[in-house]
Scaffold this motif. Structure first.
Motif, short mmCIF file in Angstrom:
data_model
loop_
_atom_site.label_atom_id
_atom_site.label_comp_id
_atom_site.label_asym_id
_atom_site.label_seq_id
_atom_site.Cartn_x
_atom_site.Cartn_y
_atom_site.Cartn_z
N GLY A 1 -139.78 3.38 -41.73
CA GLY A 1 -139.67 3.99 -40.40
C GLY A 1 -140.08 5.45 -40.40
N ALA A 2 -139.82 6.10 -39.25
CA ALA A 2 -140.37 7.43 -38.99
C ALA A 2 -139.75 8.51 -39.86
N ILE A 3 -138.43 8.76 -39.69
CA ILE A 3 -137.81 9.91 -40.35
C ILE A 3 -137.80 9.74 -41.86
N CYS A 4 -137.36 8.58 -42.31
CA CYS A 4 -137.25 8.40 -43.77
C CYS A 4 -138.61 8.20 -44.42
N TRP B 1 -137.43 1.24 -49.74
CA TRP B 1 -136.70 0.01 -49.44
C TRP B 1 -136.65 -0.15 -47.92
N ASP B 2 -137.18 -1.26 -47.43
CA ASP B 2 -137.10 -1.49 -45.98
C ASP B 2 -137.05 -3.00 -45.73
N LYS B 3 -136.29 -3.35 -44.69
CA LYS B 3 -136.19 -4.75 -44.29
C LYS B 3 -137.56 -5.28 -43.88
N CYS C 1 -136.12 -5.05 -48.61
CA CYS C 1 -134.67 -5.03 -48.89
C CYS C 1 -133.90 -4.97 -47.58
N ASP C 2 -132.92 -5.86 -47.46
CA ASP C 2 -131.96 -5.76 -46.36
C ASP C 2 -130.73 -5.05 -46.93
N VAL C 3 -130.53 -3.81 -46.53
CA VAL C 3 -129.45 -3.02 -47.13
C VAL C 3 -128.06 -3.52 -46.73
N ASN D 1 -130.01 7.22 -47.99
CA ASN D 1 -129.62 6.08 -47.16
C ASN D 1 -130.06 6.33 -45.73
N GLY D 2 -131.23 5.83 -45.39
CA GLY D 2 -131.78 6.12 -44.07
C GLY D 2 -131.84 4.95 -43.10
N ALA D 3 -131.71 3.72 -43.61
CA ALA D 3 -131.79 2.57 -42.70
C ALA D 3 -130.66 2.69 -41.67
N SER E 1 -121.34 1.80 -30.59
CA SER E 1 -121.11 1.59 -32.03
C SER E 1 -122.11 2.36 -32.89
N TYR E 2 -123.22 2.82 -32.31
CA TYR E 2 -124.11 3.73 -33.05
C TYR E 2 -123.33 5.02 -33.38
N SER E 3 -122.70 5.61 -32.35
CA SER E 3 -121.94 6.84 -32.59
C SER E 3 -120.77 6.58 -33.54
N GLY F 1 -120.49 4.21 -35.81
CA GLY F 1 -120.98 3.93 -37.17
C GLY F 1 -121.41 5.21 -37.89
N LYS F 2 -122.07 6.11 -37.15
CA LYS F 2 -122.50 7.36 -37.78
C LYS F 2 -121.30 8.25 -38.11
N ALA F 3 -120.26 8.20 -37.24
CA ALA F 3 -119.03 8.96 -37.55
C ALA F 3 -118.44 8.44 -38.86
N PHE G 1 -132.20 14.69 -31.69
CA PHE G 1 -133.05 13.65 -31.10
C PHE G 1 -134.52 13.80 -31.52
N CYS G 2 -135.03 12.73 -32.14
CA CYS G 2 -136.46 12.62 -32.43
C CYS G 2 -136.91 11.32 -31.79
N LEU G 3 -138.09 11.29 -31.24
CA LEU G 3 -138.58 10.06 -30.63
C LEU G 3 -139.12 9.13 -31.72
N THR G 4 -138.44 8.02 -31.97
CA THR G 4 -138.87 7.07 -33.00
C THR G 4 -138.58 5.65 -32.51
N GLY G 5 -138.89 4.67 -33.37
CA GLY G 5 -138.76 3.26 -32.98
C GLY G 5 -137.36 2.89 -32.50
P1 NAD Z 1 -136.98 3.95 -37.35
O1 NAD Z 1 -136.64 2.81 -36.47
O2 NAD Z 1 -138.33 4.56 -37.26
O3 NAD Z 1 -136.71 3.55 -38.88
C1 NAD Z 1 -135.63 2.77 -39.28
C2 NAD Z 1 -136.09 1.86 -40.40
O4 NAD Z 1 -134.95 1.16 -40.92
C3 NAD Z 1 -137.11 0.80 -39.94
O5 NAD Z 1 -138.26 0.85 -40.76
C4 NAD Z 1 -136.36 -0.52 -40.13
O6 NAD Z 1 -137.18 -1.60 -40.53
C5 NAD Z 1 -135.36 -0.15 -41.24
N1 NAD Z 1 -134.20 -1.04 -41.25
C6 NAD Z 1 -133.47 -1.48 -40.20
N2 NAD Z 1 -132.50 -2.29 -40.61
C7 NAD Z 1 -132.60 -2.36 -41.97
C8 NAD Z 1 -131.87 -3.06 -42.96
N3 NAD Z 1 -130.83 -3.84 -42.66
N4 NAD Z 1 -132.26 -2.91 -44.24
C9 NAD Z 1 -133.31 -2.12 -44.57
N5 NAD Z 1 -134.04 -1.46 -43.67
C10 NAD Z 1 -133.69 -1.57 -42.37
O7 NAD Z 1 -135.83 5.02 -37.06
P2 NAD Z 1 -135.69 6.57 -37.39
O8 NAD Z 1 -135.54 7.25 -36.08
O9 NAD Z 1 -136.72 7.03 -38.36
O10 NAD Z 1 -134.25 6.57 -38.04
C11 NAD Z 1 -134.00 6.83 -39.41
C12 NAD Z 1 -132.53 7.19 -39.55
O11 NAD Z 1 -132.26 8.40 -38.84
C13 NAD Z 1 -131.58 6.14 -38.95
O12 NAD Z 1 -130.42 6.05 -39.74
C14 NAD Z 1 -131.24 6.74 -37.61
O13 NAD Z 1 -130.03 6.26 -37.08
C15 NAD Z 1 -131.16 8.21 -37.96
N6 NAD Z 1 -131.27 9.11 -36.82
C16 NAD Z 1 -132.35 9.08 -35.99
C17 NAD Z 1 -132.41 9.96 -34.92
C18 NAD Z 1 -133.57 9.97 -33.99
O14 NAD Z 1 -133.51 10.69 -32.98
N7 NAD Z 1 -134.62 9.22 -34.24
C19 NAD Z 1 -131.37 10.87 -34.70
C20 NAD Z 1 -130.28 10.87 -35.54
C21 NAD Z 1 -130.25 10.00 -36.62
#
Ligand code: NAD
Length: 270
Positions: A17-20, A37-39, A63-65, A90-92, A162-164, A166-168, A198-202
């Motif tokens: 994904g984007a950030i990781c 590692w990504d699903k 990998c499914d984490v 741990n970014g998933a 549950s996003y909030s 879970g992150k807490a 906030f970052c614009l991602t998937g």
């Molecule tokens: P993203 O959707 O671009 O990337 C997430 C990745 O996680 C995807 O490639 C997806 O395939 C993978 N994934 C999902 N479930 C999985 C699993 N069970 N096992 C393995 N991989 C799995 O999202 P992102 O915005 O890059 O987010 C990365 C992290 O940053 C996340 O934890 C997200 O919650 C956190 N985050 C994002 C933002 C934001 O604004 N984008 C803000 C705060 C925190």
């Protein structure tokens, strides 16, 4: 500042994904060997190929984490490729429509399974890899774990229940694990988190951008108005804090949650 990451081995979950993906690229640029590692198998392979094409060392692993067996298999594959591990990111994680209130979905009607799925995706996603990789760190008495929390952990984001939550839990787990590793195994095992704004991602596009026009949703506009810097973050703007926290430059930093949010959490709205 020398980060001394050459030859280190880093696992980055969710790095398809984007950030990781940006954190993985940053690690590789600093000379680390990276296991993605990504699903999503294709996304993991594509990110590894991108890093390799730029001269870095990376391997993409499906990998499914949230599955203990899948994590164990991915760790075996990582060790077969690189022999050891020094860093775990741990970014998933992410949010989902099914566990987000809206005009069509009242809080009272959200299915418990949907709540649990998003909770697991943002909490157990950090715990399971930390158990598997943490055992290696405990044996060698060194290692760095970085969890990706969110500003939603500090004050919950409206609608994203549950996003909030879970992150807490992940922020709390970061502090718990930092103390546990330092006191039980070695003070050289550090555990920290970053809390991105906030970052614009998937994972949040459905909340921030109109699908048909590409323009910000009312929520997207509201968020930008609450960010003193007046914009959303770019995924690559998270990499600097992440690289610092997993490097020896942060050798006295453990149990910290570093906010990277353009000032969002510092702003009272007036
Ligand atoms: P993203 O959707 O671009 O990337 C997430 C990745 O996680 C995807 O490639 C997806 O395939 C993978 N994934 C999902 N479930 C999985 C699993 N069970 N096992 C393995 N991989 C799995 O999202 P992102 O915005 O890059 O987010 C990365 C992290 O940053 C996340 O934890 C997200 O919650 C956190 N985050 C994002 C933002 C934001 O604004 N984008 C803000 C705060 C925190």
């Amino acid at each position: 500042m020398d980060l001394n990451l050459e030859k280190k081995v880093g696992i980055v979950t969710g790095a398809g994904g984007a950030i990781c993906g940006e954190i993985a690229k940053g690690l590789a640029k600093e000379g680390a060997r990276v296991a993605i590692w990504d699903k999503n198998r294709e996304a993991a392979a594509a990110k590894a190929a991108e890093i390799s094409a730029a001269g870095g060392a990376a391997v993409g692993i499906a990998c499914d984490v949230l599955s203990k067996d899948s994590v164990a298999g991915a760790l075996d594959e990582t060790l077969a490729a690189y022999e050891s591990v020094d860093i775990l990111v741990n970014g998933a994680g992410g949010s989902h429509k099914d566990a987000t209130t809206s005009a069509e979905m009242e809080f009272f009607d959200i299915e418990p399974e949907a709540l649990q799925r998003v909770m697991d995706l943002n909490y157990m996603s950090a715990v399971l890899p930390a158990q598997a990789v943490g055992r290696i760190f405990a044996a060698k008495k060194a290692g760095a774990i970085l969890n990706i929390s969110s500003i939603g952990a500090m004050a919950p984001l409206s609608r994203s229940i549950s996003y909030s939550n879970g992150k807490a839990a992940t922020s709390n787990f970061t502090q718990w694990l930092a103390v546990h590793m330092a006191q039980t195994y070695s003070p050289a095992i550090r555990v920290n988190a970053i809390a991105p704004g906030f970052c614009l991602t998937g994972q949040n596009r459905f909340l921030l951008v109109e699908q048909d026009t590409g323009k910000p949703t009312a929520r997207g506009r509201q968020i930008i108005d609450q960010v003193p810097m007046g914009r959303l973050g770019q995924p690559e703007e998270l990499a600097g804090a992440a690289l610092w926290l997993v490097s020896d430059q942060a050798s006295f930093v453990t149990g910290s949650i570093v906010v990277v949010d353009g000032g969002y959490t510092a702003f009272g709205g007036v």
